[in-house]
Write a protein that holds these residues in place. Structure first.
Motif, PDB file in Angstrom:
ATOM      1  N   LEU A   7      55.469  72.113  -4.265  1.00  0.00           N
ATOM      2  CA  LEU A   7      55.887  73.346  -3.594  1.00  0.00           C
ATOM      3  C   LEU A   7      57.403  73.499  -3.662  1.00  0.00           C
ATOM      4  N   THR A   8      57.866  74.737  -3.717  1.00  0.00           N
ATOM      5  CA  THR A   8      59.310  74.981  -3.696  1.00  0.00           C
ATOM      6  C   THR A   8      59.826  74.727  -2.277  1.00  0.00           C
ATOM      7  N   ALA A   9      61.153  74.740  -2.142  1.00  0.00           N
ATOM      8  CA  ALA A   9      61.746  74.528  -0.818  1.00  0.00           C
ATOM      9  C   ALA A   9      61.208  75.571   0.163  1.00  0.00           C
ATOM     10  N   LEU A  10      61.176  76.819  -0.280  1.00  0.00           N
ATOM     11  CA  LEU A  10      60.702  77.906   0.588  1.00  0.00           C
ATOM     12  C   LEU A  10      59.245  77.668   0.993  1.00  0.00           C
ATOM     13  N   GLU A  11      58.403  77.311   0.023  1.00  0.00           N
ATOM     14  CA  GLU A  11      56.984  77.106   0.310  1.00  0.00           C
ATOM     15  C   GLU A  11      56.773  75.920   1.247  1.00  0.00           C
ATOM     16  N   HIS A  57      70.074  79.668  -1.086  1.00  0.00           N
ATOM     17  CA  HIS A  57      70.239  79.856  -2.538  1.00  0.00           C
ATOM     18  C   HIS A  57      69.392  78.865  -3.354  1.00  0.00           C
ATOM     19  N   ARG A  58      68.802  77.888  -2.679  1.00  0.00           N
ATOM     20  CA  ARG A  58      67.956  76.913  -3.401  1.00  0.00           C
ATOM     21  C   ARG A  58      66.479  77.074  -3.014  1.00  0.00           C
ATOM     22  N   SER A  59      66.141  78.211  -2.449  1.00  0.00           N
ATOM     23  CA  SER A  59      64.792  78.363  -1.882  1.00  0.00           C
ATOM     24  C   SER A  59      63.677  78.209  -2.913  1.00  0.00           C
ATOM     25  N   HIS A  60      63.952  78.556  -4.158  1.00  0.00           N
ATOM     26  CA  HIS A  60      62.892  78.469  -5.171  1.00  0.00           C
ATOM     27  C   HIS A  60      62.978  77.190  -6.001  1.00  0.00           C
ATOM     28  N   HIS A  61      63.783  76.257  -5.521  1.00  0.00           N
ATOM     29  CA  HIS A  61      63.876  74.974  -6.221  1.00  0.00           C
ATOM     30  C   HIS A  61      62.824  74.011  -5.686  1.00  0.00           C
ATOM     31  N   TYR A  62      62.349  73.153  -6.587  1.00  0.00           N
ATOM     32  CA  TYR A  62      61.370  72.133  -6.191  1.00  0.00           C
ATOM     33  C   TYR A  62      62.122  70.915  -5.635  1.00  0.00           C
ATOM     34  N   PRO A  63      61.456  70.101  -4.806  1.00  0.00           N
ATOM     35  CA  PRO A  63      62.116  68.933  -4.226  1.00  0.00           C
ATOM     36  C   PRO A  63      62.836  68.061  -5.269  1.00  0.00           C
ATOM     37  N   ARG A  64      62.212  67.903  -6.456  1.00  0.00           N
ATOM     38  CA  ARG A  64      62.836  67.044  -7.475  1.00  0.00           C
ATOM     39  C   ARG A  64      64.148  67.637  -7.992  1.00  0.00           C
ATOM     40  N   ALA A 100      55.527  84.127   8.006  1.00  0.00           N
ATOM     41  CA  ALA A 100      55.907  82.775   7.580  1.00  0.00           C
ATOM     42  C   ALA A 100      57.090  82.801   6.618  1.00  0.00           C
ATOM     43  N   GLU A 101      57.058  83.710   5.671  1.00  0.00           N
ATOM     44  CA  GLU A 101      58.103  83.720   4.639  1.00  0.00           C
ATOM     45  C   GLU A 101      59.456  84.116   5.223  1.00  0.00           C
ATOM     46  N   GLN A 102      59.468  85.151   6.059  1.00  0.00           N
ATOM     47  CA  GLN A 102      60.733  85.592   6.652  1.00  0.00           C
ATOM     48  C   GLN A 102      61.330  84.493   7.521  1.00  0.00           C
ATOM     49  N   LYS A 103      60.454  83.849   8.318  1.00  0.00           N
ATOM     50  CA  LYS A 103      60.933  82.763   9.189  1.00  0.00           C
ATOM     51  C   LYS A 103      61.508  81.637   8.348  1.00  0.00           C
ATOM     52  N   ALA A 104      60.793  81.292   7.280  1.00  0.00           N
ATOM     53  CA  ALA A 104      61.234  80.184   6.427  1.00  0.00           C
ATOM     54  C   ALA A 104      62.569  80.514   5.772  1.00  0.00           C
ATOM     55  N   LEU A 105      62.716  81.759   5.314  1.00  0.00           N
ATOM     56  CA  LEU A 105      63.981  82.160   4.669  1.00  0.00           C
ATOM     57  C   LEU A 105      65.145  82.072   5.653  1.00  0.00           C
ATOM     58  N   ARG A 106      64.886  82.506   6.911  1.00  0.00           N
ATOM     59  CA  ARG A 106      65.942  82.443   7.938  1.00  0.00           C
ATOM     60  C   ARG A 106      66.351  80.991   8.187  1.00  0.00           C
ATOM     61  N   LEU A 107      65.338  80.112   8.246  1.00  0.00           N
ATOM     62  CA  LEU A 107      65.640  78.697   8.511  1.00  0.00           C
ATOM     63  C   LEU A 107      66.380  78.057   7.334  1.00  0.00           C
ATOM     64  N   LEU A 108      65.981  78.429   6.122  1.00  0.00           N
ATOM     65  CA  LEU A 108      66.680  77.883   4.953  1.00  0.00           C
ATOM     66  C   LEU A 108      68.129  78.361   4.947  1.00  0.00           C
ATOM     67  N   GLN A 109      68.328  79.603   5.368  1.00  0.00           N
ATOM     68  CA  GLN A 109      69.687  80.142   5.461  1.00  0.00           C
ATOM     69  C   GLN A 109      70.471  79.347   6.508  1.00  0.00           C
ATOM     70  N   ARG A 110      69.750  79.043   7.612  1.00  0.00           N
ATOM     71  CA  ARG A 110      70.404  78.316   8.710  1.00  0.00           C
ATOM     72  C   ARG A 110      70.856  76.933   8.265  1.00  0.00           C
ATOM     73  N   VAL A 111      70.056  76.276   7.405  1.00  0.00           N
ATOM     74  CA  VAL A 111      70.447  74.928   6.954  1.00  0.00           C
ATOM     75  C   VAL A 111      71.285  75.002   5.667  1.00  0.00           C
ATOM     76  N   GLY A 112      71.645  76.215   5.261  1.00  0.00           N
ATOM     77  CA  GLY A 112      72.547  76.403   4.123  1.00  0.00           C
ATOM     78  C   GLY A 112      71.892  76.220   2.771  1.00  0.00           C
ATOM     79  N   LEU A 113      70.594  76.492   2.683  1.00  0.00           N
ATOM     80  CA  LEU A 113      69.911  76.282   1.400  1.00  0.00           C
ATOM     81  C   LEU A 113      69.157  77.525   0.923  1.00  0.00           C
TER      82      LEU A 113
END
Lengths: 489, 238
Positions: free
Chosen positions: B112-116, B145-152, B130-143
C-alpha cells in the motif's frame, strides 16, 4: 460483515503490487489446461462417435427379428429423430444362367443416416457417393456378384419371384458388418420391392433394423426410453456396441485422453496449493496489522473470501477463454494429422474447466485462507508466531476430497479415479522420500563445501518442506510430459 | 455481545487499568512466568513510559494492555471496557474504536502507498472521508508530497511518520507505542518524539509507550519501571 468495497480495494492493491500474480497465473493455467484438454477431447470424441456412427449407418439402431411396435417409431418421430429402415435376409438370387447364395438388404429412401454408400458403374473400381439406395425395381450388387452370376449392368436379377434390374455396382456400404446375414455377397434393393419378391414368409429368418440419428441428447433420451420397451427378440445397438472393435478403440482413446486430463487436474491443484500457500504466508503480517487496526476475524474472513471469489471468477473467465483459444490452436496445428473434420465443441467442457477452477480454489486455496483468520494481532510484535490453528488434517482432507471429486466428475469412472489417485500418491510419496534424502545429503555436503555452496544448501535445507514439494511437482510434470510424448508415438 | 463491566467516568477518567495481571507461557523447559501481579492505572491524556531492561516484560505489558494478547490471569480495562471479558471479535472492534499503535518496525503494509496505509483504519470503519482525513494527517506529519510512495521508497523516519499518521487516523483515544525510536538514528528519533508529543497534545490522546530511550521516557508524565515481570516503581517525572 461483508465489506465488498474494501475487499475490492485490497484486491486491486494486492494485484498492483504483484502479490496476486502467481496465484492468478496458477489458476488461469489450471483452468485453461483443463478447458483445453476437455474441449479437444470433446471434439475428438464427437468426431470419433460421428465416424463410428457411419459403421452403423446411424447413431443408434434397433435390431429385431420381427417388426417393432409402431408407437416406438412414433415416439422417435416426436423427438425429431431421423429414421430409416432396412430388412436383411439370406436368399438365392438368379441371373439367366446362374444362381448365387447372397445376403440381401432392402433399404428405404432415408438410408443411410450416417456414412456413405459408394457405388460405381463397373465392378472392382473406386466409385462415388450415392445419396440413397436403389430406386424401386433396381438392385445394386457387390462387385464379385457380376462375374459369379455372369451378369452385366442393366440385366435382370431374380430375387424370389421378382425380376429387378442390376443397375449399379455396390462398392461400399457403411453398415456392412460381420453378422450372420452378411455372410454372402451383398445385394442391395429397395424396401418397397420386398413384398413383391415373396421371400418374406412366416418363419423366414429376417433381420429388421430401425435406424435413428439426431442430437446426442435426443439419442440418449430415446435410447433410455426405448430400451425397457423392447421385447426379447429386439436389441438396441449404440455406436460402441455396434462393432466390438470400434467400441474397444473408442474406450481406449477416451481413457488415454482422460488420463492426460486427470493428471492435469492434479498438477493444477498442486500449483494452486503452492501459490495459495505463498500468498497466505505473505499475508500473515498483513492480517496481523489489519487486526491491530480493528479488523475482526469475521471481517478478515469476509475480506479474503471476497478477494478469492473475485480472483476465482476472473481466473475462470480468462482461463476458459484461453482454453478455447488454445484448443483452436491445437486443432489448427494438428489438422494435417487428423483425417476428419472436428465438430464444434459443446459448452460442457467449458463448464468443466470453470467448475475445476472453483473446486481447485476451494480445496487447495481455502485451507491457507482459513489460516489467515487465526493470525493473532500480537504477531505485529512477535514475528515468530506461526499462522492460525487450522490443522493439517483439514488442509489435506480438503485437497484430497477436492482432487478425488474432480477426478471422479471428470472421468465418471471411480475405478480409474482411485487407481490414478493411488498411483499418483505412491509416486509422490517415493519422490518426497528421494527429495528429502537428497536435501539431507546436501546438508552433509554443505558442511564440507565452500561458503557459497554452504549458504545455498543451508537455504534449501531450511525450506526443506517447500523445496520437497516443488521438486515433486516438477518431477510430476516431467512424468506427465514424457507420458504424453511416448503416447504420441 | 456479552455484558462488559464499565468503569464510571469522572474528571480523572481512567483510560487504562490493569488488575493483578499475570502472563505465563509454556516453553520446552516448562512454565515461564513473564509478568506477575501487575496493577496500574493510566488516566485520560496522561503520557506514561514503560521502561525496563530487555526481557523484563515491558512489551508484554503493552501488548496485553492494548488487547493484542490475552493475560493468563487478571483484568484489563480500556476506556472503561473490560477487554479481558471480550472475545477476539469484540476486542478487535474495541481496538478499532479506541486504540492507535506505533511500532518499532513501523508495520506499514508494503503493498500500500503511504496514503493507503493511513486510510486503512478509517476504511475498516467504513468512514467515507477516509482519504481526506488521511491526506490531512499526512500533511500534518509533513509527508503530503510523498503520499503516493510505497514504504520501500521512504526512509525509516518517513515510514515512522506515516505510521504515526495512521495511528491518529482512527481517532483513537489511547496511543500505544512500542519503541517508536528504536529503529531510528538519534536525530530522526528526536524529530519523531517531537511529532508524537505534538500530536498527542493536539488530539488529547492518552499515550502509553515502551522505550529504552531516556529522552523519550523523560518527555512522559510518568514512568513505570518493570524488572523481571513485576512493577518496581511508578514515578512522576518532573
Amino acid at each position: 460483515m461483508i465489506q465488498i468495497g474494501l475487499a475490492l480495494k485490497l484486491l486491486w492493491r494486492d494485484w498492483r503490487s504483484g502479490e496476486l500474480t502467481l496465484l492468478l497465473v496458477s489458476l488461469i493455467i489450471a483452468i485453461s489446461t483443463v478447458t483445453t484438454i476437455t474441449l479437444f477431447v470433446d471434439r475428438l470424441q464427437q468426431a470419433l462417435l460421428l465416424e463410428s456412427a457411419s459403421f452403423l449407418a446411424a447413431d443408434v439402431v434397433i435390431s429385431s427379428s420381427d417388426p417393432i411396435r409402431p408407437e416406438l417409431l412414433e415416439h422417435a418421430a416426436k423427438l425429431g429423430l431421423e429414421q430409416a429402415e432396412t430388412l436383411s435376409f439370406l436368399s438365392m438370387v438368379f441371373s439367366s444362367d446362374r444362381a448365387q447364395f447372397s445376403s440381401v438388404k432392402a433399404v428405404d429412401d432415408n438410408y443411410p443416416l450416417r456414412g456413405k454408400l459408394i457405388v460405381s458403374d463397373e465392378p472392382f473400381v473406386g466409385g462415388g457417393i450415392a445419396d440413397k439406395g436403389p430406386e424401386p425395381g433396381r438392385v445394386w450388387l457387390e462387385s464379385r456378384l457380376f462375374p459369379s452370376l455372369d451378369l452385366k449392368q442393366g440385366e435382370l436379377l431374380d430375387v424370389g419371384v421378382s425380376s429387378l434390374t442390376a443397375s449399379r455396382v455396390l462398392i461400399k456400404e457403411p453398415d456392412r458388418g460381420g453378422g450372420f446375414d452378411a455372410t454372402g455377397p451383398r445385394v442391395l434393393m429397395n424396401l418397397e420391392d420386398v413384398a413383391g419378391t415373396g421371400v418374406v414368409q412366416p418363419g423366414s429368418r429376417l433381420t429388421y433394423r430401425y435406424l435413428f440419428a439426431g442430437a446426442p441428447e435426443l439419442i440418449e433420451d430415446f435410447s433410455a426410453w426405448v430400451k425397457p420397451k423392447l421385447d426379447e427378440n429386439s436389441r438396441l445397438i449404440g455406436v460402441k456396441q455396434g462393432t466390438q472393435g470400434i467400441g474397444n478403440a473408442l474406450d481406449r482413446a477416451e481413457r488415454f485422453l482422460l488420463l492426460g486430463g486427470l493428471l492435469g487436474v492434479i498438477l493444477a491443484g498442486v500449483a494452486i496449493a503452492l501459490s495459495a500457500q505463498r500468498y497466505s504466508l505473505r499475508h500473515y503480517d498483513h492480517v496481523a496489522i489489519l487486526k491491530t487496526l480493528g479488523a475482526s476475524p469475521v471481517a478478515v474472513d469476509s475480506l479474503f473470501s471476497i478477494i478469492f471469489l473475485v480472483l476465482g471468477t476472473v481466473a475462470t473467465l480468462i482461463g476458459a477463454l484461453l482454453g478455447y483459444v488454445f484448443q483452436e490452436a491445437a486443432v489448427t496445428i494438428l489438422k494435417p494429422y487428423i483425417p476428419v473434420t472436428l465438430p464444434q465443441p459443446t459448452f460442457a467442457p467449458i463448464l468443466l474447466g470453470m467448475v475445476t477452477g472453483f473446486v481447485c480454489l476451494l480445496s487447495f486455496a481455502l485451507p491457507p485462507l482459513v489460516k489467515l483468520r487465526g493470525i493473532e494481532p500480537i504477531r505485529v510484535i512477535r514475528r515468530d508466531l506461526e499462522g492460525g490453528a487450522t490443522s493439517n488434517l483439514l488442509s489435506y482432507s480438503a485437497a484430497i476430497i477436492g482432487t478425488l471429486g474432480l477426478m471422479w466428475w471428470y472421468s465418471k469412472n471411480i475405478e480409474l479415479t482411485l487407481m490414478i489417485f493411488a498411483g499418483a500418491t505412491c509416486a509422490l510419496a517415493v519422490l518426497a522420500l528421494i527429495s528429502m534424502t537428497l536435501l539431507q545429503s546436501g546438508r552433509v555436503l554443505g558442511i564440507q563445501a565452500g561458503s557459497a555452496w554452504r549458504l545455498a544448501l543451508g537455504g534449501m535445507q531450511r525450506r526443506a518442506k517447500e523445496n520437497t514439494l516443488q521438486i515433486m511437482v516438477l518431477k510430476r510434470q516431467k512424468m506427465r510430459d514424457s507420458h504424453a510424448y511416448r503416447s504420441s508415438w | 455481545m456479552s455484558e462488559v463491566p464499565v468503569i464510571e467516568n469522572s474528571a480523572n477518567e481512567v483510560m487504562v487499568k490493569a488488575v493483578d495481571l499475570c502472563k505465563v507461557v509454556s516453553t520446552s523447559e516448562g512454565q515461564l512466568t513473564i509478568l506477575k501481579g501487575i496493577n496500574l492505572e493510566i488516566k485520560k491524556s496522561e503520557s506514561v513510559a514503560i521502561v525496563g531492561a530487555s526481557g523484563s516484560g515491558k512489551t508484554t505489558v503493552l501488548s496485553l494492555l492494548a488487547g493484542l494478547d490475552n493475560p493468563t490471569q487478571g483484568e484489563i480495562f480500556l476506556g472503561g471496557d473490560e477487554i479481558t471479558a471480550m472475545d477476539e471479535e469484540q476486542r478487535a472492534h474495541t481496538r478499532g474504536d479506541k486504540v492507535g499503535f506505533v511500532f518499532q518496525t513501523f508495520q506499514l503494509l508494503s503493498s500500500l502507498t503511504a496514503l493507503e496505509n493511513v486510510m486503512l483504519p478509517a476504511e475498516l470503519k467504513k468512514d467515507s472521508e477516509a482519504e481526506q482525513k488521511a491526506l490531512r494527517l499526512l500533511q500534518r506529519v509533513g509527508l503530503d508530497h510523498r503520499s503516493h510512495h510505497y514504504p520501500r521508497q521512504l526512509s525509516g523516519g518517513e515510514q515512522q511518520r506515516v505510521a504515526i499518521a495512521r495511528a491518529f487516523a482512527s481517532s483513537a483515544s489511547i496511543l500505544f507505542a512500542d519503541e517508536p525510536t528504536g529503529n531510528l538514528d538519534s536525530k530522526t528519533g528526536a524529530k519523531i518524539i517531537d511529532l508524537i508529543f505534538e500530536l498527542n497534545a493536539e488530539f488529547g490522546t492518552t499515550l502509553v509507550l515502551v522505550t529504552h530511550d531516556s529522552r523519550l521516557a523523560d518527555r512522559c508524565d510518568r514512568a513505570i519501571h518493570i524488572a523481571s515481570g513485576v512493577i518496581v516503581t511508578g514515578e512522576e517525572i518532573e
